[in-house]
Structure formats: C-alpha cells, structure tokens
Design a protein around this motif. Structure first.
Motif, PDB file in Angstrom:
ATOM      1  N   VAL A 282       4.859 -10.163   9.924  1.00  0.00           N
ATOM      2  CA  VAL A 282       5.462  -9.081   9.139  1.00  0.00           C
ATOM      3  C   VAL A 282       5.885  -9.617   7.776  1.00  0.00           C
ATOM      4  N   ILE A 283       6.531 -10.785   7.770  1.00  0.00           N
ATOM      5  CA  ILE A 283       6.945 -11.397   6.508  1.00  0.00           C
ATOM      6  C   ILE A 283       5.720 -11.677   5.638  1.00  0.00           C
ATOM      7  N   GLU A 284       4.724 -12.332   6.241  1.00  0.00           N
ATOM      8  CA  GLU A 284       3.512 -12.705   5.493  1.00  0.00           C
ATOM      9  C   GLU A 284       2.776 -11.473   4.976  1.00  0.00           C
ATOM     10  N   SER A 285       2.590 -10.460   5.827  1.00  0.00           N
ATOM     11  CA  SER A 285       1.831  -9.274   5.438  1.00  0.00           C
ATOM     12  C   SER A 285       2.550  -8.470   4.367  1.00  0.00           C
ATOM     13  N   THR A 286       3.870  -8.388   4.454  1.00  0.00           N
ATOM     14  CA  THR A 286       4.633  -7.636   3.458  1.00  0.00           C
ATOM     15  C   THR A 286       4.569  -8.316   2.092  1.00  0.00           C
ATOM     16  N   ILE A 287       4.703  -9.636   2.075  1.00  0.00           N
ATOM     17  CA  ILE A 287       4.607 -10.379   0.808  1.00  0.00           C
ATOM     18  C   ILE A 287       3.213 -10.214   0.206  1.00  0.00           C
ATOM     19  N   GLU A 288       2.169 -10.349   1.030  1.00  0.00           N
ATOM     20  CA  GLU A 288       0.791 -10.195   0.543  1.00  0.00           C
ATOM     21  C   GLU A 288       0.545  -8.778   0.055  1.00  0.00           C
ATOM     22  N   ALA A 289       1.095  -7.783   0.744  1.00  0.00           N
ATOM     23  CA  ALA A 289       0.898  -6.387   0.342  1.00  0.00           C
ATOM     24  C   ALA A 289       1.502  -6.118  -1.029  1.00  0.00           C
ATOM     25  N   LYS A 290       2.629  -6.743  -1.321  1.00  0.00           N
ATOM     26  CA  LYS A 290       3.244  -6.579  -2.644  1.00  0.00           C
ATOM     27  C   LYS A 290       2.416  -7.288  -3.710  1.00  0.00           C
ATOM     28  N   GLU A 291       1.907  -8.472  -3.366  1.00  0.00           N
ATOM     29  CA  GLU A 291       1.094  -9.216  -4.335  1.00  0.00           C
ATOM     30  C   GLU A 291      -0.219  -8.510  -4.627  1.00  0.00           C
ATOM     31  N   ASP A 292      -0.806  -7.865  -3.593  1.00  0.00           N
ATOM     32  CA  ASP A 292      -2.112  -7.209  -3.756  1.00  0.00           C
ATOM     33  C   ASP A 292      -2.003  -5.774  -4.237  1.00  0.00           C
ATOM     34  N   GLY A 293      -0.796  -5.269  -4.386  1.00  0.00           N
ATOM     35  CA  GLY A 293      -0.620  -3.901  -4.856  1.00  0.00           C
ATOM     36  C   GLY A 293      -0.694  -2.857  -3.765  1.00  0.00           C
ATOM     37  N   LEU A 294      -0.843  -3.271  -2.508  1.00  0.00           N
ATOM     38  CA  LEU A 294      -0.858  -2.288  -1.423  1.00  0.00           C
ATOM     39  C   LEU A 294       0.510  -1.628  -1.311  1.00  0.00           C
ATOM     40  N   ILE A 295       1.583  -2.413  -1.496  1.00  0.00           N
ATOM     41  CA  ILE A 295       2.912  -1.837  -1.626  1.00  0.00           C
ATOM     42  C   ILE A 295       3.140  -1.584  -3.110  1.00  0.00           C
ATOM     43  N   ASP A 296       3.090  -0.323  -3.484  1.00  0.00           N
ATOM     44  CA  ASP A 296       3.192   0.070  -4.887  1.00  0.00           C
ATOM     45  C   ASP A 296       4.550  -0.347  -5.448  1.00  0.00           C
TER      46      ASP A 296
ATOM     47  N   GLU B 169      -6.778   1.910   2.860  1.00  0.00           N
ATOM     48  CA  GLU B 169      -7.047   2.090   1.442  1.00  0.00           C
ATOM     49  C   GLU B 169      -5.828   2.714   0.765  1.00  0.00           C
ATOM     50  N   GLY B 170      -5.742   2.528  -0.558  1.00  0.00           N
ATOM     51  CA  GLY B 170      -4.646   3.125  -1.299  1.00  0.00           C
ATOM     52  C   GLY B 170      -3.391   2.274  -1.241  1.00  0.00           C
ATOM     53  N   THR B 171      -2.263   2.879  -1.642  1.00  0.00           N
ATOM     54  CA  THR B 171      -0.987   2.175  -1.689  1.00  0.00           C
ATOM     55  C   THR B 171       0.066   2.957  -0.930  1.00  0.00           C
ATOM     56  N   THR B 172       1.267   2.397  -0.915  1.00  0.00           N
ATOM     57  CA  THR B 172       2.367   3.053  -0.200  1.00  0.00           C
ATOM     58  C   THR B 172       2.827   4.342  -0.878  1.00  0.00           C
ATOM     59  N   GLU B 173       2.313   4.627  -2.042  1.00  0.00           N
ATOM     60  CA  GLU B 173       2.593   5.922  -2.669  1.00  0.00           C
ATOM     61  C   GLU B 173       2.086   7.055  -1.790  1.00  0.00           C
ATOM     62  N   ASP B 174       1.047   6.746  -0.975  1.00  0.00           N
ATOM     63  CA  ASP B 174       0.439   7.761  -0.115  1.00  0.00           C
ATOM     64  C   ASP B 174       0.917   7.664   1.335  1.00  0.00           C
ATOM     65  N   ALA B 175       1.973   6.915   1.591  1.00  0.00           N
ATOM     66  CA  ALA B 175       2.446   6.731   2.964  1.00  0.00           C
ATOM     67  C   ALA B 175       2.949   8.051   3.546  1.00  0.00           C
ATOM     68  N   ASP B 176       2.630   8.281   4.812  1.00  0.00           N
ATOM     69  CA  ASP B 176       3.036   9.508   5.503  1.00  0.00           C
ATOM     70  C   ASP B 176       4.184   9.222   6.456  1.00  0.00           C
ATOM     71  N   PRO B 177       5.208  10.062   6.463  1.00  0.00           N
ATOM     72  CA  PRO B 177       6.317   9.867   7.412  1.00  0.00           C
ATOM     73  C   PRO B 177       5.905  10.243   8.833  1.00  0.00           C
ATOM     74  N   ILE B 178       6.336   9.457   9.789  1.00  0.00           N
ATOM     75  CA  ILE B 178       6.107   9.769  11.206  1.00  0.00           C
ATOM     76  C   ILE B 178       7.290  10.566  11.754  1.00  0.00           C
ATOM     77  N   ASP B 179       8.416  10.525  11.044  1.00  0.00           N
ATOM     78  CA  ASP B 179       9.624  11.290  11.411  1.00  0.00           C
ATOM     79  C   ASP B 179      10.251  10.793  12.703  1.00  0.00           C
ATOM     80  N   GLN B 180      10.163   9.493  12.949  1.00  0.00           N
ATOM     81  CA  GLN B 180      10.782   8.907  14.131  1.00  0.00           C
ATOM     82  C   GLN B 180      11.285   7.512  13.802  1.00  0.00           C
ATOM     83  N   ASN B 181      12.176   7.017  14.636  1.00  0.00           N
ATOM     84  CA  ASN B 181      12.557   5.623  14.595  1.00  0.00           C
ATOM     85  C   ASN B 181      11.709   4.841  15.593  1.00  0.00           C
ATOM     86  N   PHE B 182      11.892   3.522  15.670  1.00  0.00           N
ATOM     87  CA  PHE B 182      10.931   2.697  16.389  1.00  0.00           C
ATOM     88  C   PHE B 182      10.893   2.995  17.891  1.00  0.00           C
ATOM     89  N   GLY B 183      12.033   3.212  18.506  1.00  0.00           N
ATOM     90  CA  GLY B 183      12.046   3.405  19.956  1.00  0.00           C
ATOM     91  C   GLY B 183      11.235   4.604  20.397  1.00  0.00           C
TER      92      GLY B 183
END
Length: 318
Positions: A89-103, A141-155
């Motif tokens: 999670v740490i690695e993927s989140t950092i990479e996503a910010k570097e690659d622009g996947l996380i806008d 594909e795309g970035t987090t600008e297009d993220a869709d809410p699931i409307d739930q918490n993890f449990g």
C-alpha cells in the motif's frame, strides 16, 4: 468475535468445504483461488504512519491484524479481489503519486488493492472519521479525479465483496434494462455464446490407493481408484496407474478432482499395501506373502482441506 473476523471465518469455512467454484457477471465461471497471508507487523504499521502521518481506519487495521492483505475469488484470468499488504500500500500509493495516477488536485487517496480491472482506494480525508464512507474505486486508466465512491467503509465493503464473490457489487444498482443490453445482442456470433460448465454436488468421494507388489523395482506403479458415494462403489469416476513417485501420484489425484469442477463435502483416502512381495533374491521364491500389510485411512472435510494437506506415503515408500 468482531465483524471482520466473523466474515473471514465464514469464508474460510466455505473454502474448507470445497465451495470455491464461482460465477460472476458475463458468465465468468471457474474454480476460485484464495490466499490469506500472516498478520501485519508492527514495523509495517509504524512505517505507514511515519510515511503518511495518519492512522489507518479501525476496520481496515483490524483486517490487517488478521491478514496482511489477501487474494479473494481469483479466477484463471487473474481477476478477483486483491487486497495489498500494507508495505505494498505504501509503495503503490507513492508510485501512484509519482506517475500521476493520484491526481495532484485529488491526492487524498491510498491505493489498497485491485478489483475487476481497477484500483481500490481509501479516501484519506473521509477516513479521519468512522462516520464518513471512505471506500472508492477507479479504473486502471485515468486518475483519481475519476474515482467513484463505493459509499461504504471497509468492514461492510469486505462483507459485500464476499457475498458478491469478488465482483464490483456497487455497480449492480446502476444496471438499467432500458439502457443496458445485457443478455440480448442482435445476431450474436455462435462462438461467443459459452454454455456454463456443469456443476455436480457429491456428498463424498473415495480414493483407494493400492501399493505395488515390489518395493525394489524402479518402475513399480501404484493403482488408484476413485469412487463416488459413501459406500465407495456407486460409480467409478476414474482408474489409472500412477508413476513410481507417490508425491507425483497424489498431485495427479488432486488435479483430477479439481479438474472435474465437482463440489465434494467429504474426501476419504485409503492406502493399502499389497498382500504379496516379490523377493527372489532373498528367498529364491518368486512370490511370498506380506503378513502385515500397512493400511491407512484419512478423511478430509472438502476439497480445499485435501489440497492444503495432501496425504503422505506409508512408511518405507516414497
């Protein structure tokens, strides 16, 4: 027992009973695979908080304290629900910010896994309170600008995902019979229509392994018989000669049972040595009686239990 532990315990019971053949949308069917790693380490939790200066949502951390990630309902195409380890999670989140996947204008997400050709996200601002749904999803594909809410918490997300067998359940409500031509195409190509595989539920299966006459012959063969039913004689499923290695023989049995896509409630395995030995070098006789043939019976609560702990050969064999 908390909600997360109860939900996962129910799934483990289902798997142990061999109920791993699943069906999802668009007739995606097959024997699903699962993986439950060990709990998260304190070092990983500390590294996460140091990196993002924020604690994990309580439900998500409870899950990680049971299993540091998981692979759920994975079919042969690799699709299903993949929950990353916390280090990933740490690695993927950092990479996503570097690659622009996380806008950069929508940089309040952690990437915690994948499901159905998309990323599973936690909205970090919403995760600061347990009263705000924080689970999100977006296509690869795309970035987090297009993220869709699931409307739930993890449990609740985890429980619904298990009920939906790893499918994107939050999209089910969006189906419209007026807009979505789900089942009917105009003149569909015949080769695109795939009938479902037959599924057969069997109360029990009996695997009989008969040992060869000679221990010393390098090319001796075991004989394996597989029967349906509690009495073991209702219907012969298969009969074949195994190779000279017991482990290879058992792998063949495992593959044969899984390949038929049956659901087994109980698997009984019986191993029996031959009543005779070839022993010309020691006695001069071509055949002598084995006075005390070894025998062993094992029972498994479903296919998954059998696959996870395959039987071993009788002492003196290999």
């Amino acid at each position: 027992m908390n909600q997360i532990a109860a939900v996962l315990d129910g799934l483990q019971q289902k798997i142990n009973h061999g109920s791993t053949f699943i069906q999802r949308k668009y007739n995606e069917i097959g024997q699903a695979k699962f993986n439950f790693p060990a709990p998260v380490t304190a070092a990983s939790l500390a590294a996460f908080e140091a990196e993002f200066n924020q604690k994990l949502p309580s439900e998500y951390q409870t899950f990680l304290e049971l299993h540091d990630g998981a692979d759920l309902f994975i079919l042969d195409d690799g699709l299903g629900l993949v929950l990353y380890s916390l280090d990933k999670v740490i690695e993927s989140t950092i990479e996503a910010k570097e690659d622009g996947l996380i806008d950069e204008d929508f940089d309040y997400f952690w990437v915690i896994g994948e499901v159905n050709e998309g990323y599973l996200l936690i909205h970090t601002e919403h995760a600061k309170t347990e009263d705000t749904p924080y689970m999100y999803w977006k296509y690869h594909e795309g970035t987090t600008e297009d993220a869709d809410p699931i409307d739930q918490n993890f449990g609740t997300f985890l429980e619904y995902s298990i009920i939906a067998q790893g499918d994107v359940f939050w999209e089910f409500k969006d189906f419209s019979i007026e807009k979505d031509n789900y089942f009917v195409d105009e003149d569909p190509p015949k080769e695109d229509v795939k009938p479902p595989l037959p599924i057969k539920f069997v109360d029990s299966v009996r695997v009989e392994i008969e040992y060869p006459i000679s221990k010393t012959d390098s090319d001796y063969e075991y004989t394996v018989s597989i029967y349906e039913g509690k009495s073991g004689k209702e219907r012969l499923m298969s009969r074949h000669e195994g190779g000279s290695r017991f482990n290879k023989l058992i792998e063949d049995v495992r593959n044969r049972l899984s390949g038929r896509q049956f659901h087994y409630s109980l698997i009984n395995v019986f191993q029996t040595e031959s009543r005779f030995w070839e022993n010309e070098e020691e006695t001069g006789d071509s055949l002598i009686i084995n006075e005390s043939p070894q025998k062993q019976g094992l029972s498994y609560d479903g296919y998954r239990a059998f696959a996870d702990q395959l039987p071993r050969p009788l002492p003196g064999w290999k």
